[in-house]
Design a protein around this motif. Structure first.
Motif, PDB file in Angstrom:
ATOM      1  N   THR A 215       0.697  -1.251   0.160  1.00  0.00           N
ATOM      2  CA  THR A 215       0.049   0.053  -0.298  1.00  0.00           C
ATOM      3  C   THR A 215       0.885   1.076  -0.027  1.00  0.00           C
ATOM      4  O   THR A 215       0.301   2.327  -0.328  1.00  0.00           O
ATOM      5  CB  THR A 215      -0.748  -0.109   1.394  1.00  0.00           C
TER       6      THR A 215
ATOM      7  N   TYR B 234      -0.708  -0.260  -4.151  1.00  0.00           N
ATOM      8  CA  TYR B 234      -2.349  -0.450  -3.953  1.00  0.00           C
ATOM      9  C   TYR B 234      -2.539   0.976  -3.093  1.00  0.00           C
ATOM     10  O   TYR B 234      -2.546   0.855  -2.097  1.00  0.00           O
ATOM     11  CB  TYR B 234      -2.997  -1.537  -3.543  1.00  0.00           C
ATOM     12  N   ASN B 235      -2.981   1.995  -3.745  1.00  0.00           N
ATOM     13  CA  ASN B 235      -3.518   3.009  -3.039  1.00  0.00           C
ATOM     14  C   ASN B 235      -4.378   4.128  -4.017  1.00  0.00           C
ATOM     15  O   ASN B 235      -4.734   3.843  -4.995  1.00  0.00           O
ATOM     16  CB  ASN B 235      -2.144   4.046  -2.386  1.00  0.00           C
ATOM     17  N   ASP B 236      -4.842   5.320  -3.539  1.00  0.00           N
ATOM     18  CA  ASP B 236      -5.537   6.037  -4.324  1.00  0.00           C
ATOM     19  C   ASP B 236      -5.187   6.480  -5.687  1.00  0.00           C
ATOM     20  O   ASP B 236      -5.683   6.868  -6.595  1.00  0.00           O
ATOM     21  CB  ASP B 236      -6.093   7.432  -3.553  1.00  0.00           C
ATOM     22  N   GLU B 237      -3.640   6.552  -5.773  1.00  0.00           N
ATOM     23  CA  GLU B 237      -3.155   6.927  -6.987  1.00  0.00           C
ATOM     24  C   GLU B 237      -2.939   5.929  -8.013  1.00  0.00           C
ATOM     25  O   GLU B 237      -2.483   5.970  -9.311  1.00  0.00           O
ATOM     26  CB  GLU B 237      -1.925   7.610  -6.789  1.00  0.00           C
TER      27      GLU B 237
ATOM     28  N   ASP C 266      -6.716  -0.035  -7.293  1.00  0.00           N
ATOM     29  CA  ASP C 266      -7.377  -0.294  -6.094  1.00  0.00           C
ATOM     30  C   ASP C 266      -7.702  -1.722  -5.836  1.00  0.00           C
ATOM     31  O   ASP C 266      -7.245  -2.606  -6.641  1.00  0.00           O
ATOM     32  CB  ASP C 266      -8.995   0.370  -6.334  1.00  0.00           C
TER      33      ASP C 266
END
Length: 149
Positions: free
Chosen positions: A24, A49-52, A55
């Protein structure tokens, strides 16, 4: 801050080894592995795996038999398709390669994850308590065992 001294003892990098970390965020684990591999002219690829980026409903992408070790850190339990994550990990590992699954303490049902690894033909599973605040399971993809090709 995570003490990675004992964690790094799990690895014996060889010249030109390639490791993949799926996590993450980048932290002491990714930094320590990068330094370890730099010492043998190895490579570290990090997938986040993060907002940018990705997902938790999508699998990561990696070429078959490209990595000597895959580290899944804080990803498996949150992912909506754990089977796809393990299948992709299995496919991208070279034969006789390792997978390391790390989750914050108490998040992972160790027995269930070991069974899931067994279902995907990983062998020689061990849970290892060496990183403070994390549960860790390590397993091996063995050549000519199950899906081992």
């Amino acid at each position: 801050m995570i003490d990675t001294t004992q964690f790094l003892q799990l690895f014996s990098p060889q010249p030109a080894n390639s490791y993949l970390v799926v996590a993450t965020c980048e932290d002491e684990i990714t930094g320590s592995l990068s330094k370890l591999l730099d010492g043998v002219d190895g490579t570290l690829r990090v997938i986040l795996y993060n907002d940018e980026n990705l997902d938790f409903s999508k699998p990561f992408r990696a070429l078959p038999r490209s990595y000597d070790i895959v580290v899944l850190k804080d990803v498996l339990q949150s992912h909506k398709n754990q089977n796809m994550i393990l299948k992709t990990s299995y496919t991208t590992l070279a034969n006789a390669a390792d997978i390391v699954i790390m989750e914050k303490k108490g998040v992972m049902d160790m027995d269930a994850v070991k069974q899931l690894l067994e279902d995907f033909e990983f062998r020689a599973m061990n849970d290892i308590d060496i990183v403070e605040g994390y549960d860790l399971i390590m397993a091996k993809k063995l050549h000519m065992w199950g899906n081992g090709l």
